[in-house]
Design an enzyme around this catalytic site. Structure first.
Site, PDB file in Angstrom:
ATOM      1  N   PRO A  79     -12.733 -74.260  79.842  1.00 40.17           N
ATOM      2  CA  PRO A  79     -13.907 -73.382  79.932  1.00 40.17           C
ATOM      3  C   PRO A  79     -13.563 -71.892  79.941  1.00 40.17           C
ATOM      4  O   PRO A  79     -14.443 -71.063  79.767  1.00 40.17           O
ATOM      5  CB  PRO A  79     -14.567 -73.808  81.247  1.00 40.17           C
ATOM      6  CG  PRO A  79     -13.477 -74.446  82.044  1.00 40.17           C
ATOM      7  CD  PRO A  79     -12.572 -75.090  81.054  1.00 40.17           C
ATOM      8  N   HIS A 105     -24.470 -58.876  77.467  1.00 43.40           N
ATOM      9  CA  HIS A 105     -23.265 -58.373  78.127  1.00 43.40           C
ATOM     10  C   HIS A 105     -22.416 -57.628  77.102  1.00 43.40           C
ATOM     11  O   HIS A 105     -21.958 -58.210  76.116  1.00 43.40           O
ATOM     12  CB  HIS A 105     -22.460 -59.529  78.732  1.00 43.40           C
ATOM     13  CG  HIS A 105     -23.010 -60.007  80.039  1.00 43.40           C
ATOM     14  ND1 HIS A 105     -22.236 -60.597  81.018  1.00 43.40           N
ATOM     15  CD2 HIS A 105     -24.274 -59.976  80.530  1.00 43.40           C
ATOM     16  CE1 HIS A 105     -22.998 -60.906  82.053  1.00 43.40           C
ATOM     17  NE2 HIS A 105     -24.235 -60.546  81.777  1.00 43.40           N
ATOM     18  N   TYR A 119     -13.326 -63.169  72.000  1.00 45.73           N
ATOM     19  CA  TYR A 119     -14.300 -63.507  73.031  1.00 45.73           C
ATOM     20  C   TYR A 119     -15.718 -63.491  72.482  1.00 45.73           C
ATOM     21  O   TYR A 119     -16.511 -64.407  72.760  1.00 45.73           O
ATOM     22  CB  TYR A 119     -14.180 -62.531  74.208  1.00 45.73           C
ATOM     23  CG  TYR A 119     -14.884 -63.025  75.451  1.00 45.73           C
ATOM     24  CD1 TYR A 119     -14.184 -63.690  76.450  1.00 45.73           C
ATOM     25  CD2 TYR A 119     -16.252 -62.841  75.624  1.00 45.73           C
ATOM     26  CE1 TYR A 119     -14.834 -64.151  77.588  1.00 45.73           C
ATOM     27  CE2 TYR A 119     -16.911 -63.296  76.757  1.00 45.73           C
ATOM     28  CZ  TYR A 119     -16.203 -63.962  77.737  1.00 45.73           C
ATOM     29  OH  TYR A 119     -16.846 -64.433  78.851  1.00 45.73           O
ATOM     30  N   TYR A 171     -13.297 -62.187  85.641  1.00 41.35           N
ATOM     31  CA  TYR A 171     -12.202 -63.150  85.569  1.00 41.35           C
ATOM     32  C   TYR A 171     -11.074 -62.628  86.448  1.00 41.35           C
ATOM     33  O   TYR A 171     -10.597 -61.501  86.241  1.00 41.35           O
ATOM     34  CB  TYR A 171     -11.704 -63.310  84.141  1.00 41.35           C
ATOM     35  CG  TYR A 171     -12.682 -63.969  83.194  1.00 41.35           C
ATOM     36  CD1 TYR A 171     -12.671 -65.349  83.014  1.00 41.35           C
ATOM     37  CD2 TYR A 171     -13.600 -63.219  82.470  1.00 41.35           C
ATOM     38  CE1 TYR A 171     -13.555 -65.970  82.138  1.00 41.35           C
ATOM     39  CE2 TYR A 171     -14.485 -63.822  81.589  1.00 41.35           C
ATOM     40  CZ  TYR A 171     -14.462 -65.199  81.427  1.00 41.35           C
ATOM     41  OH  TYR A 171     -15.339 -65.803  80.558  1.00 41.35           O
ATOM     42  N   LYS A 226     -15.847 -71.218  75.144  1.00 44.42           N
ATOM     43  CA  LYS A 226     -15.861 -71.579  73.730  1.00 44.42           C
ATOM     44  C   LYS A 226     -16.443 -72.952  73.430  1.00 44.42           C
ATOM     45  O   LYS A 226     -16.640 -73.298  72.259  1.00 44.42           O
ATOM     46  CB  LYS A 226     -14.426 -71.514  73.158  1.00 44.42           C
ATOM     47  CG  LYS A 226     -13.851 -70.109  73.126  1.00 44.42           C
ATOM     48  CD  LYS A 226     -14.689 -69.209  72.267  1.00 44.42           C
ATOM     49  CE  LYS A 226     -14.342 -67.759  72.428  1.00 44.42           C
ATOM     50  NZ  LYS A 226     -15.398 -66.863  71.948  1.00 44.42           N
TER      51      LYS A 226
END
Length: 389
Positions: A292, A72, A384, A200, A296
């Site tokens: 979540p 990704h 991220y 998200y 991580k």
């Protein structure tokens, strides 16, 4: 029985540490409370930072990951019915890989068995003895017999409810915790993902996440009340609520189906300090928990493994104790940064029950700043995809 390192916990962090040590000729025995089949039956997220991927490569267990994992290059953020893209490759030159934690664990178990390394399953009443001395040992019960392993070091990879953290005296450890006033209702379905990247979403009705395991297996989440129970939510009610929380263009493409797993997870931030007491070292959930949001959990466990693995190699190969002496310091420095990112990202996306109109405006401004400001996007992407070890 005697070994160099006893690893308590046969999840991904304990197995990864064991395989890395095996590659360096350092003997380790893994103790697992459940069966292999039970461990592999647990459903967990699987967004892997590059650092974890490199550790898998070093452990010699990355072939299937590279073949079946999904690279990704970015992610999607939805707010106010619109969506914007954050391009990890353009911002950092680094992607993430979506590959289920169950598959990580399976690869590590297969490698451990192929190597003939020792794993003891279905062990009960594990007790750590004399961890603050130079002769620690571990006792446990298995098949009605009490057994003992003498060792040089003990790695506590046994999760939040394991024995390792609680072995450290209360007058030595300090715990920091934040609990969140909501949970995540998660559904796993044999349906194609609605998008080729994670989405998200922040909506007036609460947070939602569209994720995936593979091209025919999807994972979706919605924010829910802590008082909810998974059985209270029918599949129809879940899909309806999810569609209300994501942009119409995505909702129109959503393929729904019967859930094959449904559960509610509370959100918590937790850290214990120090992560070392004598010859006992804590790794992963035994030492820290993150929400979540941001994926991580497994990745912070991997960074712990990195620091402990290199410290033990330095100790055994170079007769230098600096790595293990500074393990807690190094691990916690990175852990707290991951905790900060997960806490911040959770605040960006969720609706808290006590939010005022001012709070909502600040949240909207924060999202707009992320959408419009390249420096903020780069900071987000760096966190991220994973901060360096």
């Amino acid at each position: 029985m005697r070994t160099q390192v006893v690893i308590i916990g046969g999840g991904p962090s304990g197995l990864l540490l064991g395989q890395l040590l095996h590659k360096q000729g350092i003997e380790a025995v893994v103790l697992e409370r459940k069966t292999r089949e039970y461990v592999l039956g647990r459903i967990r997220a699987g967004v892997l930072e590059t650092g974890l991927v490199h550790l898998m490569e070093e452990a010699g267990v990355a072939n299937r990951l590279h073949k079946e994992g999904y690279v990704h290059d970015g992610t999607q953020i939805a707010f106010g019915g619109e969506m914007f893209h954050l391009d990890f490759m353009a911002l950092t030159g680094t992607p993430v890989i979506v590959y289920g934690q169950t598959e990580v664990t399976r690869d590590l178990y297969d490698a451990r068995e192929a190597a003939g390394a020792r794993t003891e399953f279905e062990v009960d009443h594990v007790v750590i003895h004399d961890a603050d001395s130079d002769k620690p040992h571990v006792t446990y019960e298995q098949n009605g017999q009490t057994k003992r392993i003498d060792c040089d070091f003990i790695a506590g990879c046994d999760g939040f409810h394991g024995v390792s953290r609680n072995t450290i005296p209360l007058n030595v450890r300090r715990e920091y915790e934040k609990t969140y006033p909501f949970g995540w209702l998660g559904v796993l379905s044999e349906t194609p993902p609605v998008h080729d990247e994670l989405i998200y979403a922040n909506s007036e009705r609460g947070f939602a996440l569209c994720s995936m395991r593979n091209e025919n297996l999807s994972r979706y989440y919605i924010q829910c009340a802590l008082s909810d129970h998974a059985e209270d939510w029918t599949d129809k009610a879940f899909w309806s609520e999810l569609k209300h929380r994501i942009p119409d263009e995505i909702a129109d493409k959503l393929v729904t189906g019967a859930s094959i797993e449904k559960s509610i997870a509370p959100l918590r931030s937790f850290v214990t300090e120090p992560m070392r007491w004598g010859r006992l070292f804590l790794c992963g959930d035994a030492a820290h928990i993150v929400p979540p949001t941001g994926a991580k959990g497994l990745n912070t466990a991997a960074s712990d493994v990195h620091y402990l693995y290199h410290g033990l190699v330095q100790h055994y190969h170079d007769k230098d104790s600096d790595g293990i002496d500074r393990y807690s310091e190094k691990a916690l420095l990175r852990v707290w940064k991951a905790e900060r990112f997960s806490w911040w990202f959770s605040g960006l996306l969720h609706r808290y029950p006590d939010m005022s109109e001012f709070d909502l405006k600040m949240q909207a401004a924060d999202i707009a700043f992320l959408r419009d400001n390249e420096a903020q996007q780069r900071a987000f992407a760096e966190n991220y995809v994973g901060l360096p070890y």
